[in-house]
Design a protein around this motif. Structure first.
Motif, PDB file in Angstrom:
ATOM      1  N   THR A   1      -0.784 -20.396 -21.231  1.00 30.41           N
ATOM      2  CA  THR A   1      -2.212 -20.725 -21.297  1.00 30.41           C
ATOM      3  C   THR A   1      -2.493 -21.687 -22.446  1.00 30.41           C
ATOM      4  OG1 THR A   1      -2.929 -18.670 -20.272  1.00 30.41           O
ATOM      5  CG2 THR A   1      -4.502 -19.782 -21.699  1.00 30.41           C
ATOM      6  N   LEU A   2      -1.877 -21.418 -23.590  1.00 30.80           N
ATOM      7  CA  LEU A   2      -2.149 -22.262 -24.754  1.00 30.80           C
ATOM      8  C   LEU A   2      -1.536 -23.648 -24.592  1.00 30.80           C
ATOM      9  CD1 LEU A   2      -1.728 -19.628 -27.594  1.00 30.80           C
ATOM     10  CD2 LEU A   2      -3.807 -20.853 -26.973  1.00 30.80           C
TER      11      LEU A   2
ATOM     12  N   HIS B   1      -3.695 -25.450 -22.356  1.00 26.41           N
ATOM     13  CA  HIS B   1      -4.862 -25.935 -23.099  1.00 26.41           C
ATOM     14  C   HIS B   1      -4.527 -27.233 -23.826  1.00 26.41           C
ATOM     15  CE1 HIS B   1      -8.682 -25.194 -25.299  1.00 26.41           C
ATOM     16  NE2 HIS B   1      -8.066 -25.770 -26.311  1.00 26.41           N
TER      17      HIS B   1
ATOM     18  N   ARG C   1      -4.126 -30.112 -21.393  1.00 27.84           N
ATOM     19  CA  ARG C   1      -5.420 -30.567 -20.895  1.00 27.84           C
ATOM     20  C   ARG C   1      -6.140 -31.418 -21.935  1.00 27.84           C
ATOM     21  NH1 ARG C   1     -10.276 -28.449 -21.508  1.00 27.84           N
ATOM     22  NH2 ARG C   1      -9.527 -26.409 -22.157  1.00 27.84           N
ATOM     23  N   LEU C   2      -6.127 -30.944 -23.180  1.00 31.39           N
ATOM     24  CA  LEU C   2      -6.747 -31.734 -24.246  1.00 31.39           C
ATOM     25  C   LEU C   2      -6.127 -33.124 -24.324  1.00 31.39           C
ATOM     26  CD1 LEU C   2      -7.282 -29.437 -27.362  1.00 31.39           C
ATOM     27  CD2 LEU C   2      -8.926 -30.169 -25.649  1.00 31.39           C
TER      28      LEU C   2
ATOM     29  N   GLY D   1      -3.506 -33.291 -30.402  1.00 28.74           N
ATOM     30  CA  GLY D   1      -4.316 -33.792 -31.506  1.00 28.74           C
ATOM     31  C   GLY D   1      -5.278 -32.795 -32.098  1.00 28.74           C
ATOM     32  N   SER D   2      -4.959 -31.534 -32.002  1.00 30.74           N
ATOM     33  CA  SER D   2      -5.841 -30.533 -32.590  1.00 30.74           C
ATOM     34  C   SER D   2      -5.040 -29.601 -33.488  1.00 30.74           C
ATOM     35  CB  SER D   2      -6.531 -29.734 -31.493  1.00 30.74           C
ATOM     36  OG  SER D   2      -7.101 -28.562 -32.038  1.00 30.74           O
ATOM     37  N   ALA D   3      -5.363 -29.629 -34.768  1.00 28.68           N
ATOM     38  CA  ALA D   3      -4.635 -28.789 -35.715  1.00 28.68           C
ATOM     39  C   ALA D   3      -4.850 -27.318 -35.403  1.00 28.68           C
ATOM     40  CB  ALA D   3      -5.080 -29.100 -37.144  1.00 28.68           C
ATOM     41  N   VAL D   4      -6.064 -26.975 -34.989  1.00 25.75           N
ATOM     42  CA  VAL D   4      -6.371 -25.580 -34.672  1.00 25.75           C
ATOM     43  C   VAL D   4      -5.479 -25.084 -33.550  1.00 25.75           C
ATOM     44  CG1 VAL D   4      -8.175 -24.022 -33.901  1.00 25.75           C
ATOM     45  CG2 VAL D   4      -8.750 -25.916 -35.395  1.00 25.75           C
ATOM     46  N   VAL D   5      -5.371 -25.893 -32.503  1.00 28.40           N
ATOM     47  CA  VAL D   5      -4.549 -25.494 -31.355  1.00 28.40           C
ATOM     48  C   VAL D   5      -3.081 -25.424 -31.752  1.00 28.40           C
ATOM     49  CG1 VAL D   5      -3.764 -26.219 -29.078  1.00 28.40           C
ATOM     50  CG2 VAL D   5      -6.175 -26.403 -29.677  1.00 28.40           C
TER      51      VAL D   5
ATOM     52  N   ARG E   1      -1.759 -24.824 -34.621  1.00 27.83           N
ATOM     53  CA  ARG E   1      -1.527 -23.648 -35.454  1.00 27.83           C
ATOM     54  C   ARG E   1      -1.426 -22.379 -34.621  1.00 27.83           C
ATOM     55  NH1 ARG E   1      -4.106 -22.555 -41.189  1.00 27.83           N
ATOM     56  NH2 ARG E   1      -3.963 -20.287 -41.259  1.00 27.83           N
ATOM     57  N   GLN E   2      -2.310 -22.283 -33.667  1.00 26.86           N
ATOM     58  CA  GLN E   2      -2.344 -21.097 -32.819  1.00 26.86           C
ATOM     59  C   GLN E   2      -1.085 -20.988 -31.972  1.00 26.86           C
ATOM     60  OE1 GLN E   2      -4.430 -17.859 -32.669  1.00 26.86           O
ATOM     61  NE2 GLN E   2      -5.007 -19.675 -33.837  1.00 26.86           N
TER      62      GLN E   2
ATOM     63  N   ARG F   1       1.813 -19.794 -33.885  1.00 27.16           N
ATOM     64  CA  ARG F   1       1.864 -18.362 -34.143  1.00 27.16           C
ATOM     65  C   ARG F   1       2.429 -17.588 -32.971  1.00 27.16           C
ATOM     66  NH1 ARG F   1      -3.936 -17.880 -37.135  1.00 27.16           N
ATOM     67  NH2 ARG F   1      -3.128 -17.848 -39.246  1.00 27.16           N
ATOM     68  N   VAL F   2       2.128 -18.030 -31.763  1.00 21.66           N
ATOM     69  CA  VAL F   2       2.688 -17.341 -30.602  1.00 21.66           C
ATOM     70  C   VAL F   2       4.184 -17.589 -30.527  1.00 21.66           C
ATOM     71  CG1 VAL F   2       2.671 -17.199 -28.094  1.00 21.66           C
ATOM     72  CG2 VAL F   2       0.534 -17.494 -29.315  1.00 21.66           C
TER      73      VAL F   2
END
Lengths: 241, 241
Positions: B82-83, B86, B89-90, B143-147, B149-150, B153-154
């Motif tokens: 899923t991630l 995501h 898609r981004l 291009g998303s640091a938040v994504v 990082r997440q 972690r997984v």
DNA sequence: CGTGTCGGGGCTGTATACAGACTGTCCTTT
DNA sequence: AAAGGACAGTCTGTATACAGCCCCGACACG
């Protein structure tokens, strides 16, 4: 309560409330003195806050209070939408216990109450609590510890949480319309889970998170309402330094 | 290298390699003595490994090596799907730099080479490295640091990583078919990103992760191949205690 | 023989001492 | 006057000492 936890909570409060401005360096001795603890628990607390993302290590050693670009928060909100969508889909596909569904419906009904006239003082804070509870219950209903943990990490950022902007949104002219839409999403998700409609449940939670992005848009144009957002002081407008 | 990092890495190795069996209690003094450090860095290292999820706090104090139910790993893999979906898609929606797309294609071509005859010793480890690189690049391209990082972690859980089961899969009778499918996914995702087809990119990455679930299914039926999986010793079969 | 109580060992949480590295400033030299 | 170097202050990383707590086992008593 342990010193570590105490320092962690108090430091987080200081940061989220804006008392520690973004960029401020947090050295172990200074924090230790300010909060009346020794360096050891301060060190542990800083490490945890860094995990949460509220502070970041700086090259010269130690940590600094983070600031967040608006785009970053948009990303975090959208990511939450995807993850909550994932959770909703799991709940739908795997089936949810009737008790959980009933409890979710009850929460929705109480949110209806809290948002319908007469508007009393504290209605919105009631709504915020109920809404937070609803989202937690949804995640729990998915029945996956891995997913729950992951969502917990995203939501640790105050403005990424499902209730982050609800309070500020009260000042919004379209407040009522947004709340109505949100409740429609809530109702739809429960129905979708009940009917085992995974794709619908997922799509609804994604769309649901977009409401928060709209709220963020608005709040960024309204500096007064920004102060109602937890951690609002950490948000920097588009293209600073 | 700091003592903390050294302890963290060595302890992780001991756990992932199976040398520390699941359930084993890790007290600070014992680990400190075993790895020749003082309690302070050991404490920090244990806290980080707990963040990663390899150890967990136990009621009596201290930590214990975790074990993982098969269902939990399935969940983690699906979550990664899923991630990564995501992220893909981004990348598609926001557009990816041509250089990144070219590099991804190059990696795919090299994976083709590594998996086509003649089969040499080390071909699979080449493939694993290239595959890992491809997945990292994909995340970066979003291009998303938040994504990022997440996802990091997984993926910290060894068997949730994109390459976790590739090595064990070599022993699989359908190895070739699975690899062909995986490469088809890789190609499709790059094409979808290039054409700004967000939904397609996302769906492909989700399906891509399902290959890992198939591999896990197989590995669980083949105790020998389980030893090729990093952290395989931590997996417990369906319904133990 | 079972149960309750007491004591010892070990562990965590915390404070603190110490060494090495770094930053920023001030003085000296060119 | 500008640049470079030396020094002082401060910080992090690490080790270690100490107190309080918990758990386990042994022993005594019913």
């Amino acid at each position: 309560m342990s010193q570590t936890l105490s320092v962690q909570l108090r430091l987080r409060d200081l940061i989220v409330s804006g008392e520690m401005p973004p960029g401020e360096r947090l050295s172990e001795p200074s924090v230790a003195e300010r909060l009346g603890a020794s360096r050891t628990p301060v060190r542990a607390a800083l490490a945890r806050l860094a995990e949460e993302g509220l502070v970041e290590p700086i090259p010269s050693g130690g940590f600094a209070v983070r600031s967040f670009a608006e785009e970053e928060i948009q990303d975090a909100i959208e990511l939450r939408g995807t993850l909550e969508g994932h959770a909703a889909r799991l709940a739908a596909e795997r089936g949810a216990p009737a008790a959980a569904l009933a409890e979710m419906k009850r929460l929705i009904a109480r949110m209806d109450e809290a948002t319908s006239p007469p508007i009393r003082e504290g209605n919105f804070t009631d709504y915020v609590a109920l809404n937070a509870h609803f989202h937690e219950l949804l995640v729990e209903t998915a029945g996956s510890a891995v997913v729950a943990r992951q969502i917990g990490r995203v939501v640790a950022l105050p403005f990424a949480s499902p209730s982050g902007f609800v309070l500020a949104q009260a000042a919004l002219p379209e407040a009522h319309r947004v709340l109505t839409a949100a409740q429609e999403h809530h109702r739809g998700v429960v129905e979708a889970i009940e009917h085992r409609e995974g794709a619908r449940a997922e799509a609804l939670m994604r769309e649901h998170a977009r409401l928060a992005r709209r709220n963020l848009d608005f709040v960024m144009r309204n500096q007064e309402s920004l102060r109602l957002v937890p951690g609002g002081a950490l948000i920097r407008r588009r293209s600073w330094a």
